[in-house]
Design an enzyme around this catalytic site. Structure first.
Site, short mmCIF file in Angstrom:
data_model
loop_
_atom_site.label_atom_id
_atom_site.label_comp_id
_atom_site.label_asym_id
_atom_site.label_seq_id
_atom_site.Cartn_x
_atom_site.Cartn_y
_atom_site.Cartn_z
N ASP A 13 65.56 -71.49 -43.21
CA ASP A 13 64.37 -72.31 -42.97
C ASP A 13 63.59 -71.88 -41.72
OD1 ASP A 13 65.19 -73.79 -45.16
OD2 ASP A 13 66.40 -75.14 -43.92
N ASN A 38 69.07 -72.41 -54.22
CA ASN A 38 69.40 -73.08 -52.96
C ASN A 38 68.28 -72.87 -51.94
OD1 ASN A 38 70.07 -70.36 -52.94
ND2 ASN A 38 71.95 -70.59 -51.76
N HIS A 41 61.31 -72.36 -50.05
CA HIS A 41 60.35 -71.65 -49.20
C HIS A 41 58.98 -72.32 -49.35
CE1 HIS A 41 62.99 -67.76 -49.37
NE2 HIS A 41 63.60 -68.80 -48.86
P1 GDP Z 1 61.98 -70.88 -45.25
O1 GDP Z 1 63.13 -71.38 -46.05
O2 GDP Z 1 62.39 -69.92 -44.20
O3 GDP Z 1 60.85 -70.36 -46.11
O4 GDP Z 1 61.40 -72.15 -44.48
P2 GDP Z 1 61.10 -73.60 -45.10
O5 GDP Z 1 59.85 -73.55 -45.87
O6 GDP Z 1 62.32 -74.13 -45.78
O7 GDP Z 1 60.97 -74.46 -43.79
C1 GDP Z 1 59.99 -74.18 -42.83
C2 GDP Z 1 59.12 -75.44 -42.69
O8 GDP Z 1 58.28 -75.29 -41.56
C3 GDP Z 1 58.18 -75.63 -43.85
O9 GDP Z 1 57.93 -77.00 -43.97
C4 GDP Z 1 56.90 -74.89 -43.41
O10 GDP Z 1 55.73 -75.40 -44.02
C5 GDP Z 1 56.92 -75.19 -41.95
N1 GDP Z 1 56.34 -74.19 -41.05
C6 GDP Z 1 56.39 -72.82 -41.15
N2 GDP Z 1 55.83 -72.28 -40.04
C7 GDP Z 1 55.43 -73.30 -39.26
C8 GDP Z 1 54.81 -73.38 -37.97
O11 GDP Z 1 54.53 -72.38 -37.31
N3 GDP Z 1 54.56 -74.63 -37.48
C9 GDP Z 1 54.87 -75.76 -38.17
N4 GDP Z 1 54.59 -76.94 -37.60
N5 GDP Z 1 55.46 -75.72 -39.37
C10 GDP Z 1 55.75 -74.51 -39.90
P1 IMO Z 2 66.25 -70.98 -47.29
O1 IMO Z 2 66.07 -69.74 -48.14
C1 IMO Z 2 68.93 -73.65 -45.12
C2 IMO Z 2 73.05 -73.95 -46.63
C3 IMO Z 2 73.47 -75.28 -47.21
C4 IMO Z 2 74.95 -75.26 -46.86
C5 IMO Z 2 75.31 -73.80 -47.07
C6 IMO Z 2 75.94 -73.49 -48.43
O2 IMO Z 2 65.31 -72.07 -47.63
O3 IMO Z 2 66.30 -70.62 -45.84
P2 IMO Z 2 74.89 -73.31 -50.88
O4 IMO Z 2 74.15 -74.29 -51.69
O5 IMO Z 2 74.14 -72.05 -50.61
O6 IMO Z 2 76.27 -73.03 -51.41
O7 IMO Z 2 75.13 -74.06 -49.46
O8 IMO Z 2 74.12 -73.07 -46.92
N1 IMO Z 2 71.82 -73.37 -47.24
C7 IMO Z 2 70.63 -73.34 -46.63
N2 IMO Z 2 70.23 -73.86 -45.45
N3 IMO Z 2 68.07 -72.94 -45.87
C8 IMO Z 2 68.47 -72.38 -47.04
O9 IMO Z 2 67.69 -71.54 -47.75
C9 IMO Z 2 69.79 -72.61 -47.49
N4 IMO Z 2 70.47 -72.25 -48.60
C10 IMO Z 2 71.71 -72.71 -48.42
O10 IMO Z 2 72.79 -76.34 -46.59
O11 IMO Z 2 75.13 -75.56 -45.51
MG MG Z 3 63.94 -73.19 -46.66
#
Ligand code: GDP
Ligand code: IMO
Ligand code: MG
Length: 404
Positions: A13, A38, A41
């Site tokens: 994340d 899992n 994005h």
């Molecule tokens: P990923 O799994 O790495 O793609 O990240 P996620 O989308 O799961 O989580 C990142 C969260 O932060 C999402 O809600 C994005 O919309 C948000 N986000 C990404 N970059 C920024 C930033 O620079 N500032 C803020 N406030 N939110 C961001």
């Molecule tokens: P992105 O791509 C954050 C975490 C789960 C759990 C562990 C194992 O959005 O960054 P799983 O379901 O993979 O067997 O869970 O990994 N986990 C993540 N945490 N971002 C993710 O994906 C994750 N994918 C799995 O919360 O701790």
């Molecule tokens: Mg994510």
């Protein structure tokens, strides 16, 4: 422009989706190489928010979309995800025949295994990822290519039948899955090489983050695939020479979803503030993310494992709302200090973070240029991690990005 691999440097994340969408315009295709649904994005364009689980985050830039063999593909999730998107996105998608499938029975097994672990549950996303990769290793998985022929699914069906799954349910799921992948199956590995030979380039998009890597992360509190840059070629079936430069993505603080050690975790008002300003709730499960200060010990390990020379930092705008900023520079354990994450892996839950507070980011305002406080933070991180910061993200919206 050569190939480039976006990898997460923390526990997931980090903002990979936003960055991949931002960069995708410069590439011909975007390819996923690991993980499955899992992953969550997020891409925000104006008022619209899109969450991708299996479809690569280059979809909204109209790019060719490739799902490589290293991905565990859940056809039910893919069908739902595609149903929410314009039809032309399906036309851009190719799934490698070697992807193993995630079945509803893997998801049920995921839940049972978590219940079995009781107090030491991993806190998985319950998307069946662990069981699906285990089935692959047991040589019991059905693969995407099996769905185009008359599949022999007697072995996995028998396995699940021993666990109480009615074989007719299994057969119905296979039939349903055939329809989802119909017309999408191809050879992603050859496609990437062909794009390169025609003078094009591909952006590789990791799921999860380095510290969740099955082998190199905080085992057993990890995911079941490989999240590091060295898995890009293995997950796609391309030679290491085609894997491209890695670009690491990190938040300017740390989050984690699920259980497991988290040395810089904070609880109370500051973490609540960061969670609410940063909207730190899981994109896949909606769970509140655990929040902590920046961990330079863990980040140095991630930088070394991935061999990243360039990084992108996200969420700088969140620190504008917080009085304090802290960075962990060492871990203390039984009276001695270390900066070596790997040596601490066995007792990560016992280490105490040693912090410094190099600057405050409170009140920093972002426009086209970085404010002075942010410039200082960038310099601080470049020195601490031995990398160049090439991108800064200061908001969820696509345009809130500054190239350095
Ligand atoms: P990923 O799994 O790495 O793609 O990240 P996620 O989308 O799961 O989580 C990142 C969260 O932060 C999402 O809600 C994005 O919309 C948000 N986000 C990404 N970059 C920024 C930033 O620079 N500032 C803020 N406030 N939110 C961001
Ligand atoms: P992105 O791509 C954050 C975490 C789960 C759990 C562990 C194992 O959005 O960054 P799983 O379901 O993979 O067997 O869970 O990994 N986990 C993540 N945490 N971002 C993710 O994906 C994750 N994918 C799995 O919360 O701790
Ligand atoms: Mg994510």
């Amino acid at each position: 422009m050569g190939n480039l691999a976006v990898v997460g440097l923390q526990w997931g994340d980090e903002g990979k989706g936003k960055l991949v969408d931002y960069l995708a315009g410069q590439f011909d295709a975007v390819a996923r190489f690991n993980g499955g649904s899992n992953a969550g994005h997020t891409v925000v364009i104006g008022e619209e928010k899109h969450t991708f689980h299996l479809v690569p985050s280059g979809a909204l830039k109209g790019k060719e979309l490739l799902i490589g063999a290293g991905v565990a593909l859940d056809p039910v999730v893919l069908r739902e995800e595609l149903s929410l998107m314009p039809g032309r996105i399906r036309e851009k998608l190719m799934i490698d025949g070697r992807c193993s499938l995630v079945s509803p029975f893997d998801k049920e097994l995921d839940v049972v295994l978590e219940q079995m672990r009781g107090g030491s549950a991993i806190g998985t996303t319950r998307r069946g990822i662990g069981p699906a990769y285990a089935m692959r290793a047991l040589r019991l998985a059905l693969r995407v290519s099996d769905l185009s022929d008359e599949p022999d699914f007697s072995a996995p069906s028998q396995f699940y039948s021993r666990l109480g799954v009615d074989p007719t349910r299994f057969a119905a799921w296979v039939e349903e899955s055939k329809l989802v992948v119909d017309g999408l199956v191809g050879d992603v590995s050859s496609r990437i090489i062909d794009i390169g030979q025609a003078g094009g380039s591909v952006l590789f998009e990791a799921s999860q983050g380095t510290l969740l890597d099955l082998v190199h992360g905080s085992y057993p509190f990890v995911t079941s695939s490989h999240t590091v840059a060295s898995y890009v070629p293995a997950g796609l079936g391309i030679p290491p020479s085609e894997a491209g430069e890695p670009l690491g993505v990190m938040k300017c603080y740390t989050t984690r979803v699920g259980s497991g050690p988290f040395p810089t975790e904070i609880k109370g008002l500051t973490s609540d503030k960061i969670r609410s300003v940063g909207n730190e709730y899981g994109a896949t499960t909606g769970r509140p993310r655990r929040v902590g200060w920046l961990d330079l010990v863990a980040l140095r390990y991630a930088v070394r494992l991935n061999g990243v020379k360039n990084i992108a930092i996200s969420k700088l705008d969140v620190l504008s709302e917080v009085k304090e900023f802290r960075a962990c520079i060492a871990y203390r354990h039984t009276g001695s200090e270390t900066r070596d994450f790997q040596r601490s892996l066995g007792h990560l839950h016992e280490v105490e973070p040693v912090y410094e507070s190099p600057l405050s980011m409170q009140g920093a305002k972002y426009d086209k240029e970085l404010p002075t406080q942010a410039k200082k933070l960038v310099e601080y991180l470049e020195a601490a991690l031995g990398v160049r910061v090439s991108l800064v993200s200061h908001g969820e919206e696509r345009s809130r990005t500054i190239e350095l």
